[in-house]
Design an enzyme around this catalytic site. Structure first.
Site, PDB file in Angstrom:
ATOM      1  NE  ARG A 176       1.970  -3.508  12.443  1.00 44.96           N
ATOM      2  CZ  ARG A 176       1.857  -3.649  11.124  1.00 44.96           C
ATOM      3  NH1 ARG A 176       1.378  -2.663  10.401  1.00 44.96           N
ATOM      4  NH2 ARG A 176       2.234  -4.763  10.528  1.00 44.96           N
TER       5      ARG A 176
ATOM      6  CB  SER B 182      -0.960  -0.004   1.195  1.00 46.52           C
ATOM      7  OG  SER B 182      -0.282  -0.223   2.400  1.00 46.52           O
TER       8      SER B 182
ATOM      9  CG  ASP C   3      -3.567  -7.886   8.935  1.00 49.51           C
ATOM     10  OD1 ASP C   3      -4.198  -6.841   9.120  1.00 49.51           O
ATOM     11  OD2 ASP C   3      -2.646  -7.986   8.114  1.00 49.51           O
TER      12      ASP C   3
ATOM     13  CG  HIS D 168      -0.848  -5.217   2.086  1.00 53.17           C
ATOM     14  ND1 HIS D 168      -0.193  -5.077   3.269  1.00 53.17           N
ATOM     15  CD2 HIS D 168      -0.838  -3.964   1.510  1.00 53.17           C
ATOM     16  CE1 HIS D 168       0.201  -3.816   3.412  1.00 53.17           C
ATOM     17  NE2 HIS D 168      -0.197  -3.116   2.363  1.00 53.17           N
TER      18      HIS D 168
ATOM     19  CG  HIS E 190       5.720  -8.627   8.276  1.00 48.05           C
ATOM     20  ND1 HIS E 190       6.674  -7.797   7.733  1.00 48.05           N
ATOM     21  CD2 HIS E 190       4.585  -7.898   8.355  1.00 48.05           C
ATOM     22  CE1 HIS E 190       6.134  -6.616   7.515  1.00 48.05           C
ATOM     23  NE2 HIS E 190       4.867  -6.636   7.876  1.00 48.05           N
TER      24      HIS E 190
END
Ligand code: AMX
Length: 446
Positions: free
Chosen positions: A327, A241, A373, A271, A318
């Protein structure tokens, strides 16, 4: 009178420009990296070929915004009264300037966003005209694209804009767009899943609280939104992105075209879409288990079944990180505090316990640990936002903040059109010396 964000930013831009100029003019030939065939064929992994000062991703540590860890960012930014999470508008200030805003400075940005939040009616008409079953990311991307006609940059560029002023018009476009994203996203949500009357925004609320209000979700969803937008905002320049946003903007496409494009990249399952995939996958497991929490052995079997059918385990692995995503950890801590008994959280937590060992045994993924995620959808689900197709839109609001900051700086520093060079497979074989060997082999066989 305190300086505005734009004035502070301009001061920083003037200080920074000579650094870029000197690097280019005096040290332009210094070698930074070399490129291998596996990097060329393998998606340019690890190739140092982009520059940004907004954030840096250390493979072992995780993301830092302007040199600060996420904990430091959350600790250091001003917070609305009674909130645990800071103003998202303050994060935008930090990403742009590298400075933590004080209360007065952050309120100026909150005010700017509030003034610019009204979405033209034609955008709603475009959203309304989508056929049913369209994915919310497609609608979100199109709604943003539609706004391109508002671009200050385009207007000024065609009237003859000095290169040095590109950043200013891009700054105006960015604020105009970012302020509207929560309005657009919540409208899409209500249209697709609630079918009730639209909840009008409240100009007295900050971005996170206003979004929660328009979604019709009670506290602490305001804090959930702030946390979500902040941790998803930036992850340095090379992810799909961010790279797409930068690439499209490098042709001087306006911010609406660039952000719409980056949203399209985010919508891929490798993604940003992974956050909805995690929930979809978890629900498949729940259905098979008749909603009973599986034992560790049962969950292990589900994970192996997915791997053996040639699919990836969403929310794990990742391209850069080589440890558990901070995160993920922040969201896990939030979940442990606010929703420890939620069955979906228990499912997700069991994944955390079993997947890394399995991926290590599987022997392919370079990073077996959970990424952002693996946890974000669990929190949304808990607060009643159960339509997981929508989760990547939330990611997209956050990511837009980081990309806008990057594009403003790209233009301030005069970064040119991005245009790497490609070569053919023949050429790669020649470089590797393979062609000659194959010819020799053929002759020998003959
Ligand atoms: N499950 C199964 N296999 C995995 C895996 C996972 N979670 N993660 C990596 N692998 C596999 C790859 O598919 C690849 O297989 P191949 O050799 O057959 O092609 C191999 O392990 C090596 O991959 P890698 O170098 O470790 O990762 P990558 O840089 O190629 O890809 C990523 C990174 C994120 C796409 C990958 O880990 C993945 O597909 N994860 C699941 C999807 C996901 O969670 N995406 C979100 C990432 C964060 C984000 O951008 N929001």
């Amino acid at each position: 009178m305190k300086k505005t964000l734009k004035q502070t930013l301009f001061k920083k831009i003037k200080e920074h420009r000579p650094r870029t100029k000197r690097l280019l003019e005096e040290y332009g030939d210094v070698v930074v990296d070399q490129v291998t065939i596996s990097q060329i064929i393998g998606g340019m992994r690890g190739l140092k070929s982009l520059v940004t000062d907004i954030s840096y991703l250390d493979p072992e540590e995780g993301i830092r915004y302007r040199g600060f860890t996420l904990e430091e960012v959350i600790e250091g930014l001003p917070k609305p009264k009674g909130a645990d999470m800071p103003y998202v508008e303050g994060l935008f200030y930090l990403l742009l300037t590298g400075d933590f805003p004080n209360q007065e400075e952050v309120m100026q940005v909150v005010d700017e966003f509030s003034k610019r939040r009204i979405v033209p009616r034609y955008v709603y008409e475009v959203i309304d005209s989508f056929p049913c079953c369209s994915h919310p990311m497609t609608i979100f991307s199109t709604a943003i694209l539609t706004l391109s006609r508002e671009s200050v940059f385009n207007r000024q560029y065609h009237a003859g804009l000095n290169k040095k002023e590109y950043w200013d018009a891009t700054y105006e476009d960015s604020l105009n767009l970012l302020a509207k994203l929560p309005e657009i996203a919540s409208y899409i949500y209500n249209k697709l899943y609630r079918q009730g009357p639209r909840i009008q925004s409240n100009p007295n609320l900050d971005m996170g609280a206003n979004f929660a209000h328009m979604m019709g979700v009670a506290k602490p969803y305001d804090d959930v939104s702030r946390l979500h937008f902040i941790i998803h905002s930036d992850h340095e320049s090379g992810n799909v992105s961010a790279h797409t946003g930068h690439l499209v903007a490098s042709s001087l496409s306006d911010i609406y075209l660039s952000i719409s494009a980056m949203i399209n990249g985010l919508a891929g399952p490798l993604h940003g879409l992974a956050n909805q995939e995690v929930l979809r996958w978890l629900h498949e497991v729940m259905d098979k288990m008749d909603n009973r929490i599986p034992t560790k052995e049962e969950m292990t079997q589900f994970v192996w079944d997915t791997l053996n059918s040639g699919q990836v385990i969403p929310g794990f692995g990742h391209a850069v990180l080589r440890k558990t995503d901070p995160r993920y950890m922040l969201q896990r801590e939030f979940s442990l505090k606010h929703l420890p008994e939620d069955p979906i959280f228990k499912y997700a937590d069991m994944l955390y316990q079993v997947v890394p060992d399995i991926l290590m045994e599987h022997g392919k993924a370079k990073n077996p640990w959970p990424n952002v995620d693996a946890q974000s959808g669990v929190i949304q689900w808990h607060y009643g936002v159960t339509e997981y197709d929508f989760y990547t839109v939330l990611f997209g609001i956050g990511r837009s903040i980081g990309i806008c900051a990057n594009v403003i700086w790209d233009r301030a520093l005069g970064y040119p059109l991005e245009r790497p060079k490609s070569i053919t497979t023949d050429m790669l074989e020649k470089i590797a010396g393979i062609k000659k060997m194959v010819e020799t082999e053929e002759k020998t066989t003959l």
